[in-house]
Design a protein around this motif. Structure first.
Motif, PDB file in Angstrom:
ATOM      1  N   GLN A 159     -22.031  23.906  15.079  1.00 17.31           N
ATOM      2  CA  GLN A 159     -22.274  23.142  16.312  1.00 17.31           C
ATOM      3  C   GLN A 159     -20.971  22.622  16.925  1.00 17.31           C
ATOM      4  N   ARG A 160     -19.910  22.537  16.126  1.00 19.58           N
ATOM      5  CA  ARG A 160     -18.632  22.037  16.630  1.00 19.58           C
ATOM      6  C   ARG A 160     -17.935  23.046  17.549  1.00 19.58           C
ATOM      7  N   THR A 175     -18.875  24.267  20.129  1.00 20.48           N
ATOM      8  CA  THR A 175     -19.119  24.010  21.555  1.00 20.48           C
ATOM      9  C   THR A 175     -17.961  23.255  22.192  1.00 20.48           C
ATOM     10  N   PHE A 176     -17.096  22.623  21.362  1.00 21.87           N
ATOM     11  CA  PHE A 176     -15.937  21.882  21.875  1.00 21.87           C
ATOM     12  C   PHE A 176     -14.799  22.855  22.175  1.00 21.87           C
ATOM     13  N   ASN A 177     -14.160  22.652  23.315  1.00 17.41           N
ATOM     14  CA  ASN A 177     -13.074  23.538  23.735  1.00 17.41           C
ATOM     15  C   ASN A 177     -11.897  23.498  22.766  1.00 17.41           C
ATOM     16  N   THR A 178     -11.637  22.334  22.164  1.00 16.96           N
ATOM     17  CA  THR A 178     -10.509  22.230  21.234  1.00 16.96           C
ATOM     18  C   THR A 178     -10.734  23.108  20.003  1.00 16.96           C
ATOM     19  N   VAL A 179     -11.979  23.168  19.502  1.00 17.95           N
ATOM     20  CA  VAL A 179     -12.288  23.997  18.342  1.00 17.95           C
ATOM     21  C   VAL A 179     -12.169  25.468  18.706  1.00 17.95           C
ATOM     22  N   ARG A 180     -12.670  25.829  19.885  1.00 18.65           N
ATOM     23  CA  ARG A 180     -12.579  27.223  20.324  1.00 18.65           C
ATOM     24  C   ARG A 180     -11.115  27.645  20.488  1.00 18.65           C
ATOM     25  N   TYR A 184     -15.237  32.559  17.852  1.00 18.51           N
ATOM     26  CA  TYR A 184     -16.304  31.568  17.973  1.00 18.51           C
ATOM     27  C   TYR A 184     -17.674  32.228  18.149  1.00 18.51           C
TER      28      TYR A 184
END
Length: 343
Positions: free
Chosen positions: A93-94, A96-101, A137
């Motif tokens: 679910q994380r 969805t954050f741009n920083t993780v992508r 991702y």
């Protein structure tokens, strides 16, 4: 006798002088070979030079155990993705954050630039297209969804891995999850009121089949087919030429088993008077699954149940026949299955 396996390792040497790189790799391989000898392991390796130069004239042979190793154009190494996707269902679910992508994109970009030798200005998306790589991702999303669907087959709610609320969200986002699943808890059925005759192409001959078709024997042929348009099942028998479209989701194995099951149901509905019935199929996998005492598929379970009902009052036999060998009944069943798959 005990047998063990070690995991993959990679030896990387970087530099501008080819002969020096060869010496470094040779020393590393010699040390690795020596260590593997102390623990009883063998080595299977490949060498791939990654360079922008067209030729490497200064490179000299690299050996392992006295045997010269060939230079390869490509090599498969399992490393980045299995680590990045480990436990994806717990943290997917994380993404969805741009920083993780962005972090995941950097990891894949490093692999892409190492493979292609591209310049820093090349876009990551362009390199992924060239190498036919799915963005990391998206891969993690797919793996997480697959794991969630596996959890959902055990049910949702109290005492389950998936809560009722999360189960509702999954069903709304993944419509295919609402379809009936074929897998089931392992069930054991030891009583089979029918016989199965399995063979192989080496020992099969048409004379054996004719001996099986005794006088007063009703003959049926079933088949499954998969095309670009869909999946289908075909049944050919006395006064019967039946095509059954099965949509796009079943596997060819399920189509083969379902064809046998549907054939048994048709014979039951007709209340055939003949006591000897033979159902022929060219699917070894389907017949072996039906003959097994352990059943993990609902389609197989339903098929065995119908065959047992039919076998209560009939001498029922399932026979394997080779496909595409000019056997008229099998060819007809194959044609009907292909017609069903195309509709």
């Amino acid at each position: 006798m005990c047998q063990g396996y070690a995991d993959d390792i990679v030896i990387i040497a970087r530099g501008k002088i080819e002969s020096a790189l060869c010496d470094i790799v040779q020393r590393a391989l010699t040390l690795t070979k020596r260590w593997c000898g102390t623990v009883g392991l063998n080595i299977k390796t490949a060498i791939i030079p990654i360079t922008k130069r067209g030729k490497l004239p200064a490179m000299h042979p690299i050996t392992l155990g006295g045997i010269e190793l060939e230079m390869c154009n490509e090599v498969k190494y399992l490393g980045v993705r299995p680590i990045a996707t480990y436990g994806a269902v717990a943290w997917s679910q994380r993404i969805t954050f741009n920083t993780v992508r962005a972090s995941l994109s950097k990891v894949q970009r490093r692999a892409c630039t190492c493979i292609t030798g591209a310049m820093r200005t090349c876009l990551t998306a362009a390199l992924e297209v060239i190498l036919d790589l799915t963005p990391l991702y998206i891969v993690i999303e797919q793996i997480a969804k697959k794991a969630l669907l596996n959890f959902m087959k055990e049910g949702t709610g109290r005492g389950k891995v998936i809560s009722s609320r999360l189960g509702y969200e999954i069903r709304s986002k993944i419509p295919i999850s609402q379809l009936n699943r074929d897998d089931m808890s392992t069930t054991k059925i030891f009583e089979k009121k029918f016989r199965i005759e399995l063979g192989n192409k080496a020992t099969w001959n048409e004379t054996n089949l004719e001996n099986t078709f005794k006088a007063h024997t009703q003959r049926w042929f079933t088949d499954g087919s998969k095309t670009d348009e869909g999946i289908g099942a075909g049944i050919f028998g006395p006064r019967a030429k039946i095509s059954i479209p099965l949509g796009n989701y079943p596997s060819i194995f399920q189509a083969e088993v379902y064809a046998i099951s549907a054939c048994a149901e048709i014979i039951l509905q007709r209340q055939a008077r003949l006591q000897h019935i033979v159902i022929c199929s060219d699917s070894q996998a389907a017949l072996k699954a039906i003959s097994s005492c352990e059943i993990k598929s609902r389609v197989v379970w339903e098929c065995v149940a119908r065959l047992n009902i039919l076998g209560e009052n009939k001498a029922l036999q399932l026979v394997w026949v080779p496909g595409h060998k000019g056997i008229q009944g099998n060819e007809e069943a194959d044609r009907l299955a292909r017609e069903a798959a195309a509709t």
